[in-house]
Design an enzyme around this catalytic site. Structure first.
Site, PDB file in Angstrom:
ATOM      1  N   ASP A 192      -5.940   7.569  -5.466  1.00  0.00           N
ATOM      2  CA  ASP A 192      -6.274   8.603  -5.419  1.00  0.00           C
ATOM      3  C   ASP A 192      -7.039   8.888  -4.298  1.00  0.00           C
ATOM      4  O   ASP A 192      -7.497   9.150  -3.217  1.00  0.00           O
ATOM      5  CB  ASP A 192      -6.822   9.295  -6.579  1.00  0.00           C
ATOM      6  CG  ASP A 192      -7.057  10.263  -7.236  1.00  0.00           C
ATOM      7  OD1 ASP A 192      -6.330  11.826  -5.954  1.00  0.00           O
ATOM      8  OD2 ASP A 192      -8.091  11.445  -7.554  1.00  0.00           O
ATOM      9  N   GLY A 208      -5.422   1.267 -13.825  1.00  0.00           N
ATOM     10  CA  GLY A 208      -6.416   0.611 -13.070  1.00  0.00           C
ATOM     11  C   GLY A 208      -7.887   0.986 -13.725  1.00  0.00           C
ATOM     12  O   GLY A 208      -7.872   0.656 -14.895  1.00  0.00           O
ATOM     13  N   VAL A 209      -8.559   2.250 -13.423  1.00  0.00           N
ATOM     14  CA  VAL A 209      -9.834   2.886 -14.335  1.00  0.00           C
ATOM     15  C   VAL A 209      -9.519   3.421 -14.930  1.00  0.00           C
ATOM     16  O   VAL A 209     -10.476   2.812 -16.853  1.00  0.00           O
ATOM     17  CB  VAL A 209      -9.887   3.956 -12.915  1.00  0.00           C
ATOM     18  CG1 VAL A 209     -11.029   4.470 -13.664  1.00  0.00           C
ATOM     19  CG2 VAL A 209     -10.285   3.678 -11.609  1.00  0.00           C
ATOM     20  N   TYR A 210      -7.808   3.555 -16.079  1.00  0.00           N
ATOM     21  CA  TYR A 210      -8.266   3.998 -16.640  1.00  0.00           C
ATOM     22  C   TYR A 210      -7.216   2.951 -18.238  1.00  0.00           C
ATOM     23  O   TYR A 210      -6.988   3.425 -19.233  1.00  0.00           O
ATOM     24  CB  TYR A 210      -7.233   5.213 -16.661  1.00  0.00           C
ATOM     25  CG  TYR A 210      -7.213   6.927 -16.177  1.00  0.00           C
ATOM     26  CD1 TYR A 210      -8.758   7.152 -16.075  1.00  0.00           C
ATOM     27  CD2 TYR A 210      -6.567   7.855 -15.554  1.00  0.00           C
ATOM     28  CE1 TYR A 210      -9.476   8.212 -15.345  1.00  0.00           C
ATOM     29  CE2 TYR A 210      -6.810   9.388 -15.406  1.00  0.00           C
ATOM     30  CZ  TYR A 210      -8.463   9.492 -15.450  1.00  0.00           C
ATOM     31  OH  TYR A 210      -8.948  10.792 -14.723  1.00  0.00           O
ATOM     32  N   ASP A 245       1.349  -1.240   0.319  1.00  0.00           N
ATOM     33  CA  ASP A 245      -0.019  -0.217   0.130  1.00  0.00           C
ATOM     34  C   ASP A 245       0.824   1.752  -0.498  1.00  0.00           C
ATOM     35  O   ASP A 245       1.472   1.569   1.166  1.00  0.00           O
ATOM     36  CB  ASP A 245      -1.076   0.397   1.252  1.00  0.00           C
ATOM     37  CG  ASP A 245      -1.296   1.280   1.097  1.00  0.00           C
ATOM     38  OD1 ASP A 245      -1.673   2.483   0.309  1.00  0.00           O
ATOM     39  OD2 ASP A 245      -2.978   1.360   2.273  1.00  0.00           O
ATOM     40  N   ILE A 246       1.007   2.145  -1.112  1.00  0.00           N
ATOM     41  CA  ILE A 246       1.747   3.190  -1.020  1.00  0.00           C
ATOM     42  C   ILE A 246       1.443   4.292   0.408  1.00  0.00           C
ATOM     43  O   ILE A 246       2.405   4.862   0.146  1.00  0.00           O
ATOM     44  CB  ILE A 246       1.598   3.875  -2.614  1.00  0.00           C
ATOM     45  CG1 ILE A 246       2.437   5.084  -2.935  1.00  0.00           C
ATOM     46  CG2 ILE A 246       0.386   4.187  -2.997  1.00  0.00           C
ATOM     47  CD1 ILE A 246       2.707   5.146  -4.338  1.00  0.00           C
TER      48      ILE A 246
HETATM   49  N1  AR6 Z   1      -1.157   1.953  -3.384  1.00  0.00           N
HETATM   50  C1  AR6 Z   1      -0.722   1.098  -4.007  1.00  0.00           C
HETATM   51  N2  AR6 Z   1      -1.726   0.906  -5.043  1.00  0.00           N
HETATM   52  C2  AR6 Z   1      -2.971   1.234  -5.172  1.00  0.00           C
HETATM   53  C3  AR6 Z   1      -3.170   1.484  -3.605  1.00  0.00           C
HETATM   54  C4  AR6 Z   1      -2.902   2.129  -3.161  1.00  0.00           C
HETATM   55  N3  AR6 Z   1      -3.150   1.728  -1.719  1.00  0.00           N
HETATM   56  N4  AR6 Z   1      -4.948   1.232  -4.142  1.00  0.00           N
HETATM   57  C5  AR6 Z   1      -4.735   1.088  -5.545  1.00  0.00           C
HETATM   58  N5  AR6 Z   1      -3.153   1.319  -6.537  1.00  0.00           N
HETATM   59  P1  AR6 Z   1      -5.595   3.918 -10.169  1.00  0.00           P
HETATM   60  P2  AR6 Z   1      -5.352   4.826 -13.122  1.00  0.00           P
HETATM   61  C6  AR6 Z   1      -3.353   0.531  -7.885  1.00  0.00           C
HETATM   62  O1  AR6 Z   1      -7.100   3.114 -10.615  1.00  0.00           O
HETATM   63  O2  AR6 Z   1      -5.693   3.589 -13.303  1.00  0.00           O
HETATM   64  C7  AR6 Z   1      -9.251   7.376  -9.912  1.00  0.00           C
HETATM   65  O3  AR6 Z   1     -10.448   7.653  -9.523  1.00  0.00           O
HETATM   66  C8  AR6 Z   1      -4.296   0.251  -8.352  1.00  0.00           C
HETATM   67  O4  AR6 Z   1      -4.460  -1.484  -8.634  1.00  0.00           O
HETATM   68  O5  AR6 Z   1      -6.138   3.993  -8.671  1.00  0.00           O
HETATM   69  O6  AR6 Z   1      -4.147   6.183 -13.418  1.00  0.00           O
HETATM   70  C9  AR6 Z   1      -8.870   8.697 -10.035  1.00  0.00           C
HETATM   71  O7  AR6 Z   1      -9.048  10.357  -9.080  1.00  0.00           O
HETATM   72  C10 AR6 Z   1      -3.466   0.290 -10.107  1.00  0.00           C
HETATM   73  O8  AR6 Z   1      -2.812  -1.178  -9.977  1.00  0.00           O
HETATM   74  O9  AR6 Z   1      -5.500   4.877 -11.337  1.00  0.00           O
HETATM   75  C11 AR6 Z   1      -8.938   8.997 -11.816  1.00  0.00           C
HETATM   76  O10 AR6 Z   1      -9.973   9.575 -12.296  1.00  0.00           O
HETATM   77  C12 AR6 Z   1      -3.157   1.280  -9.881  1.00  0.00           C
HETATM   78  O11 AR6 Z   1      -3.200   1.600  -8.644  1.00  0.00           O
HETATM   79  C13 AR6 Z   1      -9.035   7.967 -12.116  1.00  0.00           C
HETATM   80  O12 AR6 Z   1      -9.221   6.648 -10.632  1.00  0.00           O
HETATM   81  C14 AR6 Z   1      -3.837   2.485 -10.563  1.00  0.00           C
HETATM   82  O13 AR6 Z   1      -5.321   2.863 -10.596  1.00  0.00           O
HETATM   83  C15 AR6 Z   1      -7.090   6.546 -12.500  1.00  0.00           C
HETATM   84  O14 AR6 Z   1      -7.300   5.553 -12.629  1.00  0.00           O
END
Ligand code: AR6
Length: 184
Positions: free
Chosen positions: A40, A132-134, A16-17
């Protein structure tokens, strides 16, 4: 897995970051800087409401009300986090790869590292931006992330960079990409 690059280190970890103790952590943010889901949301929850207040101020004053553009980065405090700083960058949404997604993802890593260096930050942790979401494919994203980080570290002394992966699967993909990169 940890490698040395030009007197700097690059390490892959799982976890967890928001628990990281590096000088800075990077947030995979949204252009509004108002927080969201995924990493985020986790960063905003752990940092507390003052982070959102500073993000609103950055948006108003530094960005003059505009969205933070994809690929660009801004810095705030870390508040209740162990890290003193958060660097917010907006990754590209994956639309199939013909919309400059690769370049924009590389920009996220480079601009975050440049901003960190300009703020005397010596250690930084990244999440896997955009995967993730993107919906950016993780294999390709891992190659771009690691190449960008290596390119930056090859240019001079920075310190320690960690890629903080959130699952064993992502860790495995980053590990394969890093193994390939060091063999090149
Ligand atoms: N620690 C480390 N990595 C994590 C954590 C954590 N606590 N939580 C999730 N991840 P994402 P994106 C990972 O969706 O694709 C948001 O709503 C996750 O498993 O967080 O850049 C923003 O507001 C994945 O591998 O980011 C934007 O609208 C990675 O972090 C949008 O999502 C990125 O997933 C950005 O989408």
């Amino acid at each position: 897995m940890k490698i040395s690059i030009n007197g700097n280190t690059l390490e892959l970890k799982i976890g967890d970051i928001t628990k990281q103790t590096t000088d800075a952590i990077v947030n995979a943010a949204i252009g509004t800087l108002l927080g969201g889901g995924g990493v985020d949301g986790a960063i905003h929850r752990a940092a507390g409401p003052e982070l959102l207040e500073e993000c609103k101020k950055v948006r108003r004053d530094l960005l003059e009300g505009e969205l933070l553009a994809t690929g660009k980065a801004v810095i705030t405090g870390g508040y209740n986090l162990a890290s003193k700083h958060v660097i917010h960058t907006v990754g590209p949404v994956w639309h199939g790869g013909a919309n400059q997604e690769e370049k924009l993802l590389a920009d996220c890593y480079r601009n975050s590292l440049q901003l960190a260096a300009a703020n005397n930050i010596k250690s930084i942790s990244f999440p896997s931006i955009s995967t993730g979401v993107y919906r950016f494919p993780v294999e390709l994203a891992s190659e771009i992330a690691l190449r960008s980080i290596r390119e930056f570290l090859n240019e001079g002394r920075f310190g320690d960079v960690t890629m903080m992966l959130f699952s064993d699967i992502d860790f495995g993909k980053f590990q394969s990409s890093l193994e390939k990169l060091v063999q090149q």
